[in-house]
Design an enzyme around this catalytic site. Structure first.
Site, PDB file in Angstrom:
ATOM      1  CG  ASN A  23      -1.547  -3.675  -6.681  1.00 35.11           C
ATOM      2  OD1 ASN A  23      -1.322  -4.426  -5.731  1.00 35.11           O
ATOM      3  ND2 ASN A  23      -0.617  -2.879  -7.187  1.00 35.11           N
TER       4      ASN A  23
ATOM      5  CB  VAL B  76       4.096  -8.669 -13.081  1.00 39.69           C
ATOM      6  CG1 VAL B  76       3.273  -8.006 -14.165  1.00 39.69           C
ATOM      7  CG2 VAL B  76       5.075  -7.678 -12.472  1.00 39.69           C
TER       8      VAL B  76
ATOM      9  CG  HIS C 117       2.088  -0.422   5.778  1.00 34.74           C
ATOM     10  ND1 HIS C 117       3.279  -1.099   5.834  1.00 34.74           N
ATOM     11  CD2 HIS C 117       1.222  -1.282   5.202  1.00 34.74           C
ATOM     12  CE1 HIS C 117       3.144  -2.295   5.309  1.00 34.74           C
ATOM     13  NE2 HIS C 117       1.908  -2.429   4.914  1.00 34.74           N
TER      14      HIS C 117
ATOM     15  CG  MET D 157       5.793  -8.462  -3.050  1.00 32.84           C
ATOM     16  SD  MET D 157       5.113  -6.773  -3.246  1.00 32.84           S
ATOM     17  CE  MET D 157       6.620  -5.879  -3.593  1.00 32.84           C
TER      18      MET D 157
ATOM     19  CG  ASN E 100      -2.760  -2.950   2.849  1.00 39.53           C
ATOM     20  OD1 ASN E 100      -3.444  -1.937   2.962  1.00 39.53           O
ATOM     21  ND2 ASN E 100      -1.436  -2.920   2.742  1.00 39.53           N
TER      22      ASN E 100
ATOM     23  CG  HIS F 157       2.222   1.205  -6.144  1.00 37.33           C
ATOM     24  ND1 HIS F 157       3.132   0.181  -6.338  1.00 37.33           N
ATOM     25  CD2 HIS F 157       2.919   2.360  -6.256  1.00 37.33           C
ATOM     26  CE1 HIS F 157       4.320   0.708  -6.561  1.00 37.33           C
ATOM     27  NE2 HIS F 157       4.219   2.021  -6.524  1.00 37.33           N
TER      28      HIS F 157
HETATM   29  C1  GAR Z   1       1.965  -2.549   1.058  1.00 34.83           C
HETATM   30  O1  GAR Z   1       2.658  -1.398   1.459  1.00 34.83           O
HETATM   31  C2  GAR Z   1       1.609  -2.469  -0.417  1.00 34.83           C
HETATM   32  O2  GAR Z   1       1.331  -1.178  -0.844  1.00 34.83           O
HETATM   33  C3  GAR Z   1       2.869  -2.995  -1.042  1.00 34.83           C
HETATM   34  O3  GAR Z   1       3.273  -4.058  -0.217  1.00 34.83           O
HETATM   35  C4  GAR Z   1       2.874  -3.772   1.124  1.00 34.83           C
HETATM   36  C5  GAR Z   1       2.163  -4.990   1.674  1.00 34.83           C
HETATM   37  O4  GAR Z   1       1.957  -4.869   3.050  1.00 34.83           O
HETATM   38  N1  GAR Z   1       2.628  -3.429  -2.374  1.00 34.83           N
HETATM   39  C6  GAR Z   1       3.472  -3.253  -3.381  1.00 34.83           C
HETATM   40  O5  GAR Z   1       4.533  -2.694  -3.249  1.00 34.83           O
HETATM   41  C7  GAR Z   1       2.995  -3.807  -4.703  1.00 34.83           C
HETATM   42  N2  GAR Z   1       3.807  -3.304  -5.766  1.00 34.83           N
HETATM   43  P1  GAR Z   1       0.987  -5.862   3.817  1.00 34.83           P
HETATM   44  O6  GAR Z   1       1.420  -7.277   3.455  1.00 34.83           O
HETATM   45  O7  GAR Z   1       1.237  -5.571   5.273  1.00 34.83           O
HETATM   46  O8  GAR Z   1      -0.417  -5.577   3.388  1.00 34.83           O
END
Ligand code: GAR
Length: 207
Positions: free
Chosen positions: A112, A97, A176, A95, A17, A114
């Site tokens: 954020n 809070v 994703h 990850m 992201n 999610h």
């Molecule tokens: C993403 O899918 C995001 O939505 C999730 O972690 C992943 C990070 O992917 N976030 C959570 O679950 C937060 N509670 P990335 O490192 O490839 O961006």
């Protein structure tokens, strides 16, 4: 003095992201500067992605807790963001809070992403929760961060279908891909000051 809108990113994982947002900034789709990337995980891919793009990137040890930052770490994160003169804190797979002092330092300026259509399936592995529950539509949500878990005002959402043959991995991959479209759009609107908040409702001004 910095006049551009400055983004600080916090992540614990791969950083896909972050990469999508950095690419949108580089392509001129987000009128902003990537000021700093911070991680609580020394080996996180997000730090490598940032360094490859010559964006300042730092690991900050999170301290003794598993799901939040301890006081020393919280101060170090806030101080790094302040030194980088960040206007918006973007959580991209962070990850832990965020608590009191951090939230107060950047009140209304932390967002954020999610991997579910909130308020369904907050917390961990939301794509697995969605499959287990049997929903036919899943997706992702960009929201402001408040003191709760995945509970802040919703800025944007994107839906994807759940297919009969889906595994947790295939559904996560589809979500994703949707995140990589949605997050840059929401960050662009924030950088352009096109977002206002009325109670829990986030209004997108027409540009
Ligand atoms: C993403 O899918 C995001 O939505 C999730 O972690 C992943 C990070 O992917 N976030 C959570 O679950 C937060 N509670 P990335 O490192 O490839 O961006």
């Amino acid at each position: 003095m910095n006049t551009s809108f400055r983004i600080g990113v916090l992540g614990s994982g791969k950083g896909s992201n972050f990469a999508a947002i950095a690419e949108a900034v580089a392509a001129g789709k987000i009128p902003a500067e990537m000021a700093v990337v911070l991680s609580d995980v020394e080996s996180a891919g997000i730090l490598t992605h940032a360094r490859n793009r010559s964006i300042p990137a730092r690991f900050i040890p999170p301290g003794k807790f598993r799901t939040k930052l301890d006081e020393v770490a919280e101060r170090a994160f806030v101080s790094a963001l302040q030194t980088a003169q960040v206007d918006l804190v973007v959580l991209a797979g962070f990850m832990r809070v965020l608590k009191g002092d951090f939230l107060r330092a950047y009140e209304g300026r932390i967002v954020n992403i999610h991997p579910s259509l909130l308020p369904c399936f907050p917390g961990l592995e939301s794509w697995r929760q969605a499959l287990d529950h049997g929903v036919k539509v899943a997706g992702c949500t960009v929201h402001f961060v408040d003191a709760g878990v995945d509970s802040g005002a919703i800025i944007g959402q994107s839906a994807v279908p759940v297919l009969d043959e889906d595994t947790p991995e295939s559904l996560h991959q589809r979500i994703h891909a949707a995140e990589h479209e949605l997050y840059p759009q929401c960050v662009a609107a924030l950088a352009r000051n096109e977002i206002s908040v009325v109670g829990r409702r986030v209004i997108w001004k027409k540009s």
